[in-house]
Design an enzyme around this catalytic site. Sequence first.
Site, PDB file in Angstrom:
ATOM      1  N   GLY A  73       0.828  -1.176  -0.355  1.00  0.00           N
ATOM      2  CA  GLY A  73      -0.013   0.000   0.043  1.00  0.00           C
ATOM      3  C   GLY A  73       0.986   0.750   0.142  1.00  0.00           C
ATOM      4  O   GLY A  73       2.041   0.849   0.303  1.00  0.00           O
ATOM      5  N   GLN A 121       2.563  10.052   1.567  1.00  0.00           N
ATOM      6  CA  GLN A 121       4.362   9.292   1.983  1.00  0.00           C
ATOM      7  C   GLN A 121       5.316   9.765   0.709  1.00  0.00           C
ATOM      8  O   GLN A 121       6.186  10.394   0.705  1.00  0.00           O
ATOM      9  CB  GLN A 121       4.098   8.038   1.532  1.00  0.00           C
ATOM     10  CG  GLN A 121       3.502   6.835   3.113  1.00  0.00           C
ATOM     11  CD  GLN A 121       3.482   5.646   3.219  1.00  0.00           C
ATOM     12  OE1 GLN A 121       2.596   5.483   2.348  1.00  0.00           O
ATOM     13  NE2 GLN A 121       4.548   5.276   3.782  1.00  0.00           N
ATOM     14  N   CYS A 131       5.995  -0.426   7.546  1.00  0.00           N
ATOM     15  CA  CYS A 131       5.395   0.608   6.897  1.00  0.00           C
ATOM     16  C   CYS A 131       6.922   1.458   5.702  1.00  0.00           C
ATOM     17  O   CYS A 131       7.951   1.181   6.608  1.00  0.00           O
ATOM     18  CB  CYS A 131       5.111   2.039   7.554  1.00  0.00           C
ATOM     19  SG  CYS A 131       4.984   3.000   6.594  1.00  0.00           S
ATOM     20  N   LEU A 132       6.452   1.016   4.756  1.00  0.00           N
ATOM     21  CA  LEU A 132       7.484   1.798   3.554  1.00  0.00           C
ATOM     22  C   LEU A 132       8.013   3.581   4.155  1.00  0.00           C
ATOM     23  O   LEU A 132       9.834   3.889   3.784  1.00  0.00           O
ATOM     24  CB  LEU A 132       6.773   2.272   2.286  1.00  0.00           C
ATOM     25  CG  LEU A 132       7.060   0.550   1.460  1.00  0.00           C
ATOM     26  CD1 LEU A 132       5.689   1.495   0.118  1.00  0.00           C
ATOM     27  CD2 LEU A 132       7.735  -0.013   0.722  1.00  0.00           C
ATOM     28  N   HIS A 163      -4.034   1.286   7.931  1.00  0.00           N
ATOM     29  CA  HIS A 163      -2.574   2.020   7.983  1.00  0.00           C
ATOM     30  C   HIS A 163      -2.527   3.067   6.773  1.00  0.00           C
ATOM     31  O   HIS A 163      -2.084   4.346   7.637  1.00  0.00           O
ATOM     32  CB  HIS A 163      -2.213   0.883   8.025  1.00  0.00           C
ATOM     33  CG  HIS A 163      -0.660   1.072   7.432  1.00  0.00           C
ATOM     34  ND1 HIS A 163       0.558   0.232   7.526  1.00  0.00           N
ATOM     35  CD2 HIS A 163       0.593   1.729   6.599  1.00  0.00           C
ATOM     36  CE1 HIS A 163       1.774   1.422   8.609  1.00  0.00           C
ATOM     37  NE2 HIS A 163       1.303   1.748   7.108  1.00  0.00           N
ATOM     38  N   GLU A 164      -3.274   2.922   5.694  1.00  0.00           N
ATOM     39  CA  GLU A 164      -3.175   3.687   4.457  1.00  0.00           C
ATOM     40  C   GLU A 164      -3.965   5.473   5.559  1.00  0.00           C
ATOM     41  O   GLU A 164      -3.321   6.525   5.372  1.00  0.00           O
ATOM     42  CB  GLU A 164      -3.297   3.221   3.123  1.00  0.00           C
ATOM     43  CG  GLU A 164      -2.807   2.309   2.843  1.00  0.00           C
ATOM     44  CD  GLU A 164      -1.239   2.328   2.836  1.00  0.00           C
ATOM     45  OE1 GLU A 164      -0.675   4.122   3.086  1.00  0.00           O
ATOM     46  OE2 GLU A 164      -0.596   1.492   2.882  1.00  0.00           O
ATOM     47  N   HIS A 175      -2.106   7.471   7.348  1.00  0.00           N
ATOM     48  CA  HIS A 175      -1.214   8.794   7.387  1.00  0.00           C
ATOM     49  C   HIS A 175      -2.070   9.647   5.976  1.00  0.00           C
ATOM     50  O   HIS A 175      -1.301  10.325   6.304  1.00  0.00           O
ATOM     51  CB  HIS A 175      -0.585   7.780   5.622  1.00  0.00           C
ATOM     52  CG  HIS A 175       0.556   6.572   5.967  1.00  0.00           C
ATOM     53  ND1 HIS A 175       1.781   6.402   6.429  1.00  0.00           N
ATOM     54  CD2 HIS A 175       0.605   5.200   5.578  1.00  0.00           C
ATOM     55  CE1 HIS A 175       2.426   6.129   6.592  1.00  0.00           C
ATOM     56  NE2 HIS A 175       1.955   4.449   6.374  1.00  0.00           N
TER      57      HIS A 175
END
Length: 168
Positions: free
Chosen positions: A46, A51, A91-92, A133-134, A137
């Site tokens: 995702g 981000q 997480c990226l 999670h997204e 963000h």
Amino acid sequence: MGILTILEFPDERLRKIAQPVDVVDNSIKTLVEDMFETMYAAQGVGLAATQVNVQKRIIVIDVSENKNEPLCLINPKIVNQLGSAEGNEGCLSVPGFFEPVKRAEQVLVQALDKEGQSFELQAEGLLGVCIQHEIDHLEGKLFVDYLSSLKRQRIKKKLEKIHKAEQR
Ligand code: GNR
Ligand code: NI
């Protein structure tokens, strides 16, 4: 544009709150394509616009095995949620760290697709976790915010050290 740069914790820009998209025009479609390209290149499941330093309420997801089930959610809203379950998250923007986080077990989400059409989606498992999670963000929230301050501080110090070494 192509592949975009992914911001990393503790970058303060990850704390900005994203604004709703009012019209899904060609510039939004290009951004969505670039976000997919960036997510696949980074081997994530995702990615939120926050981000890649864009403060718009756009997320892309693909939790499929063969990376052939792209899912784009614009202006996503959780309209219902059920139960709770803990699972390991990464997480990226927090590369190399995986910690358990408690989330709703099931979510019903309403969003616009990349054509600007409204749809609803019921999600559980990794997809359900990923959506939550997204959306976090987009609110400037990271999974490390659910950890103890001690754990969060340790992760912050380690990443700062890595970022400093990369600068030299
Ligand atoms: O690639 C990702 N994997 C992942 C694993 C468990 C829970 C959440 C995620 S999302 C993450 C990609 C990412 O950082 N999205 O914002
Ligand atoms: Ni993330």
